[in-house]
Design a protein around this motif. Structure first.
Motif, PDB file in Angstrom:
ATOM      1  N   ILE A 170      -2.518  10.055  -1.604  1.00 15.72           N
ATOM      2  CA  ILE A 170      -3.812   9.944  -2.291  1.00 15.72           C
ATOM      3  C   ILE A 170      -3.645   9.204  -3.606  1.00 15.72           C
ATOM      4  O   ILE A 170      -4.377   8.263  -3.910  1.00 15.72           O
ATOM      5  N   GLN A 193      -4.218  12.226 -16.802  1.00 22.38           N
ATOM      6  CA  GLN A 193      -4.208  11.817 -15.395  1.00 22.38           C
ATOM      7  C   GLN A 193      -5.145  10.641 -15.202  1.00 22.38           C
ATOM      8  O   GLN A 193      -6.233  10.612 -15.765  1.00 22.38           O
ATOM      9  N   ASP A 197      -4.470  10.577  -9.941  1.00 19.60           N
ATOM     10  CA  ASP A 197      -3.825  11.850 -10.247  1.00 19.60           C
ATOM     11  C   ASP A 197      -4.820  12.995 -10.171  1.00 19.60           C
ATOM     12  O   ASP A 197      -4.497  14.081  -9.694  1.00 19.60           O
ATOM     13  N   LEU A 198      -6.045  12.734 -10.654  1.00 16.16           N
ATOM     14  CA  LEU A 198      -7.074  13.775 -10.607  1.00 16.16           C
ATOM     15  C   LEU A 198      -7.341  14.188  -9.170  1.00 16.16           C
ATOM     16  O   LEU A 198      -7.402  15.370  -8.849  1.00 16.16           O
ATOM     17  N   ALA A 199      -7.502  13.175  -8.302  1.00 20.28           N
ATOM     18  CA  ALA A 199      -7.841  13.478  -6.909  1.00 20.28           C
ATOM     19  C   ALA A 199      -6.674  14.147  -6.199  1.00 20.28           C
ATOM     20  O   ALA A 199      -6.872  15.014  -5.359  1.00 20.28           O
ATOM     21  N   ALA A 200      -5.447  13.725  -6.534  1.00 22.92           N
ATOM     22  CA  ALA A 200      -4.302  14.282  -5.823  1.00 22.92           C
ATOM     23  C   ALA A 200      -3.815  15.570  -6.459  1.00 22.92           C
ATOM     24  O   ALA A 200      -3.045  16.303  -5.857  1.00 22.92           O
ATOM     25  N   VAL A 232      -5.843   1.363  -6.730  1.00 18.06           N
ATOM     26  CA  VAL A 232      -6.745   0.208  -6.772  1.00 18.06           C
ATOM     27  C   VAL A 232      -7.942   0.498  -7.666  1.00 18.06           C
ATOM     28  O   VAL A 232      -8.347  -0.334  -8.486  1.00 18.06           O
ATOM     29  N   ALA A 233      -8.513   1.711  -7.508  1.00 15.48           N
ATOM     30  CA  ALA A 233      -9.691   2.057  -8.312  1.00 15.48           C
ATOM     31  C   ALA A 233      -9.316   2.182  -9.781  1.00 15.48           C
ATOM     32  O   ALA A 233     -10.101   1.842 -10.659  1.00 15.48           O
ATOM     33  N   ALA A 242      -9.175  -1.122 -11.674  1.00 11.23           N
ATOM     34  CA  ALA A 242     -10.439  -1.837 -11.883  1.00 11.23           C
ATOM     35  C   ALA A 242     -10.832  -1.757 -13.357  1.00 11.23           C
ATOM     36  O   ALA A 242     -10.358  -0.882 -14.066  1.00 11.23           O
ATOM     37  N   LEU A 273      -7.423   8.457 -12.263  1.00 12.71           N
ATOM     38  CA  LEU A 273      -8.284   9.004 -11.210  1.00 12.71           C
ATOM     39  C   LEU A 273      -7.471   9.445  -9.999  1.00 12.71           C
ATOM     40  O   LEU A 273      -7.741  10.481  -9.399  1.00 12.71           O
ATOM     41  N   TRP A 311       0.806  -1.225   0.000  1.00  9.91           N
ATOM     42  CA  TRP A 311       0.000   0.000   0.000  1.00  9.91           C
ATOM     43  C   TRP A 311       0.835   1.268   0.000  1.00  9.91           C
ATOM     44  O   TRP A 311       0.383   2.295  -0.479  1.00  9.91           O
ATOM     45  N   LEU A 334      -2.960   5.460  -3.030  1.00  5.95           N
ATOM     46  CA  LEU A 334      -4.082   4.678  -2.494  1.00  5.95           C
ATOM     47  C   LEU A 334      -5.124   4.424  -3.572  1.00  5.95           C
ATOM     48  O   LEU A 334      -5.692   3.341  -3.655  1.00  5.95           O
ATOM     49  N   LEU A 335      -5.357   5.432  -4.419  1.00  6.04           N
ATOM     50  CA  LEU A 335      -6.426   5.311  -5.405  1.00  6.04           C
ATOM     51  C   LEU A 335      -6.040   4.438  -6.593  1.00  6.04           C
ATOM     52  O   LEU A 335      -6.840   4.264  -7.501  1.00  6.04           O
ATOM     53  N   ILE A 365     -10.437   1.655 -16.147  1.00  2.85           N
ATOM     54  CA  ILE A 365     -10.862   2.936 -15.564  1.00  2.85           C
ATOM     55  C   ILE A 365      -9.741   3.964 -15.695  1.00  2.85           C
ATOM     56  O   ILE A 365      -9.954   5.079 -16.174  1.00  2.85           O
TER      57      ILE A 365
END
Lengths: 302, 365
Positions: free
Chosen positions: A121, A167, A171-174, A127-128, A131, A169, A82, A124-125, A155
């Motif tokens: 961030i 980016q 990268d988008l969030a972070a 994993v998503a 998917a 997801l 992780w 961690l993301l 995704i």
């Protein structure tokens, strides 16, 4: 700088010094190998540490240390799978082993280096982004055990296709992006070794001013001409040189490629316009229209 | 002056900057470059001078009519030096204490996503526990939800009274940290897609609830031992799952409820807001794992385990409510207050506008 944004995978970053410089974004074909390398490194680390701990346990007293080794292996597996990316990207300035090997780096979208929270961030993301999972049996291997899952990363791929900075997801969030950070640090300027170039350049009228866009075109042409066949070079250069031949009052059969190259030489390399080039064996030849009846070596020898 | 001679003059400094960058990338310091000339503060000053000079060259590249490949080179050089001059900020452990004990509870208390996730989790948990327990009305529910084989497995597991040795405890604590916290982090990560997060949350709620209900039936063997096992770590673990899903939902909701920001900025801001909640959840998972590894399988009396459960519930409540209750903001939160006022004004503005609209419509009719 052109007014419209170029259709390219570069992104401009404005530094605190108020300089805008370009980064080249890394697409999926660079990031996938980086991910695979990281994946391999993670497992090598986990398996290596467990083997070392087992050997140590054997040397001391396996019956006492055994459970601690197993517990430590679980915790190590958790931490490495992780937080591998988070820790490396924070401490090595946005790079993991895989990113280092493929020459890419994570920075935040303003061009600053990545901070710990952002690295957390985006890692961690992951994993998503990996998917949805596909079982091997769905992909055609009928006899594979159903538990063996492979992440398809659809995704993340879609997200990279549809965003300006490529980016996923995470990268988008972070608020981060991955850029190419290559080390090709040669200072390139094309060498001119053809003696006819200097000769032809000396006939270009002194009152001809080269515009900025012309200078840029010439430089790009000089960089790229090595990759073209002579016939193709002439075909490409002809579009620019036909009006120039009239302007310079040159003969119509002057090689377009040679003329482009001479202009390049005159713009970027020649010491000064007053200096007379050493023409060597080509002295006496002239590309000018009015000298058409004199013999010339410029266009015939190509 | 032609381009070639400009390049010859400038490339001396560019090469020096490159050497410094090389040294920074390889060894992290510039002490040994060109015989100790770039040591310490002097080296930093020299580096920034060279960097600014390269920036100036890049800015003037167009005026100098530099060839595009040289401009590309300058872009790379400036980017490289920029990356060394402005480096990543490291983790600061002290700031994480603040995150855990100040930001996280405040965020948890104020965040409707956490409430929704908690309601979904504990609602489904209680419902499936009742359905699983009530054999007369819903005889097939437990089998349909969890499957007969797994129910038998659970029954077998708790047939014998709890006993364990230190070996077993340590191993299991490690296993639970790895496995359960992993599920929590996964639940959080999938929150950005919302549906998988809700699915993981509901799946865990229903399967756990059904097993709890099934084991509570009077005719099931091992029910006593089961509750002996789960009581101690239940509060920590169940809250942690709900929290991680709440953090995940916050992440996913940012894409839809933008609150006036661009969608992209909204996702970023909600991610920053979700991190403390996730950190709190991970902390609870680790606490639960230690409890589950050491206390739950031990043959300690039930009173002690129940006491531990009550104490942990109390701690969680204290954490959420007392630490999380909105505080009187100090002067350091001046900007936070300012923003809130701006928002209030905007809302007032809306109502004024609406009133006027209503008046106008009334006048028109």
């Amino acid at each position: 700088m052109s007014s419209a944004a170029a259709l390219d995978t570069t992104i401009a970053v404005v530094t605190p010094e108020n300089i805008a410089f370009n980064y080249q974004l890394a697409g999926p074909f660079r990031r996938l190998p980086a991910y695979l390398i990281d994946f391999a490194v993670r497992w090598v680390v986990i398996i290596g540490v467990v083997i070392v701990m087992l050997l140590l346990g054997l040397m001391i007293d396996i019956s006492f240390l055994g459970p601690f080794v197993v517990a430590a292996a679980f915790i190590l597996n958790f931490a490495v799978s992780w937080f591998y990316g988070t820790i490396l990207e924070t401490y090595y300035n946005g790079r993991t082993v895989g990113k280092w090997a493929t020459g890419i780096r994570v920075i935040d979208v303003e061009g600053h280096p990545i901070s710990g929270t952002r690295a957390l961030i985006r890692n961690l993301l992951r994993v998503a982004d990996l998917a949805p999972m596909a079982a091997l049996s769905q992909l055609g291997a009928e006899d594979a055990p159903p538990a063996f899952l492979i992440p398809t990363a659809m995704i993340g791929l879609l997200s990279m296709i549809f965003t300006r900075r490529m980016q996923r997801l995470g990268d988008l969030a972070a608020g981060t992006m991955v850029i190419i950070d290559e080390r090709s640090w040669r200072l390139p300027i094309a060498k001119v070794d053809d003696p006819r170039v200097a000769a032809l350049a000396s006939f270009i009228p002194g009152d001809y001013r080269i515009s900025r866009s012309m200078a840029r075109t010439l430089a790009i042409y000089a960089e790229r001409r090595h990759y073209l066949t002579p016939a193709r070079r002439r075909e490409v250069a002809k579009h620019l040189t036909i009006p120039l031949l009239d302007r310079f009052e040159f003969r119509k059969d002057v090689d377009p490629d040679l003329l482009m190259y001479s202009l390049y030489y005159k713009t970027f390399l020649a010491e000064s316009s007053t200096e007379i080039a050493d023409l060597g064996p080509l002295a006496g030849y002239s590309p000018l229209q009015r000298d058409v009846n004199k013999p010339t070596g410029l266009s015939d020898t190509i | 002056m032609n381009v070639a001679s400009i390049l010859e003059k400038r490339r001396v400094q560019w090469n020096e900057l490159e050497r410094l960058c090389d040294a920074m990338e390889n060894r992290g310091r510039t002490d040994n470059v060109s015989g100790g000339e770039h040591r310490g503060a002097q080296g930093v000053a020299r580096f920034s001078t060279l960097y600014r000079a390269a920036c100036a060259d890049l800015a003037l590249a167009d005026a100098y009519q530099l060839p595009p490949n040289t401009v590309t080179y300058l872009h790379q050089l400036v980017a490289r030096a920029h990356n060394q001059l402005y480096r990543a900020t490291k983790f600061q452990p002290s700031s994480w204490i603040d995150v855990i004990f100040h930001d996280a509870p405040q965020q948890i208390f104020a965040d409707p996503c956490v409430r929704v996730a908690t309601l979904i989790f504990f609602g489904l948990f209680a419902l499936s526990m009742y359905l699983g327990y009530n054999e007369a009305l819903f005889p097939e529910f437990a089998n349909a939800m969890v499957g007969a084989s797994q129910l038998e497995q659970v029954e077998d597991m708790y047939e014998k009274p709890l006993s364990g040795s230190l070996d077993h405890y340590v191993t299991m604590a490690g296993f639970y940290i790895n496995h359960n916290t992993g599920i929590g982090l996964q639940c959080f990560a999938f929150g950005i897609l919302i549906i998988p997060c809700v699915f993981i949350l509901s799946y865990n709620a229903i399967s756990l609830g059904t097993i709890f209900g099934y084991m509570a039936r009077p005719d099931v063997t091992g029910g006593d031992h089961f509750f002996h096992f789960v009581t101690a770590h239940g509060p920590f673990e169940l809250t942690a799952i709900a929290l991680s899903a709440g953090a995940g939902l916050r992440l996913g909701l940012g894409a839809f409820r933008t609150g006036g920001l661009t969608r992209y900025d909204s996702i970023r801001r909600s991610a920053i807001r979700a991190v403390p909640v996730m950190a709190a959840s991970a902390m609870l998972f680790v606490l639960a794992a230690f409890t589950e590894g050491f206390l739950s399988p031990s043959p300690a009396p039930y009173v002690f385990k129940a006491g531990w459960a009550i104490m942990s519930s109390g701690l969680i409540s204290f954490y959420f409510v007392v630490l999380g209750f909105p505080r009187q903001e100090g002067p350091s939160d001046y900007f936070a207050n300012r923003t809130r006022h701006v928002w209030d004004d905007a809302e007032d503005g809306n109502t004024v506008f609406e009133d006027q609209l209503i008046e106008d419509t009334a006048n028109a009719t």
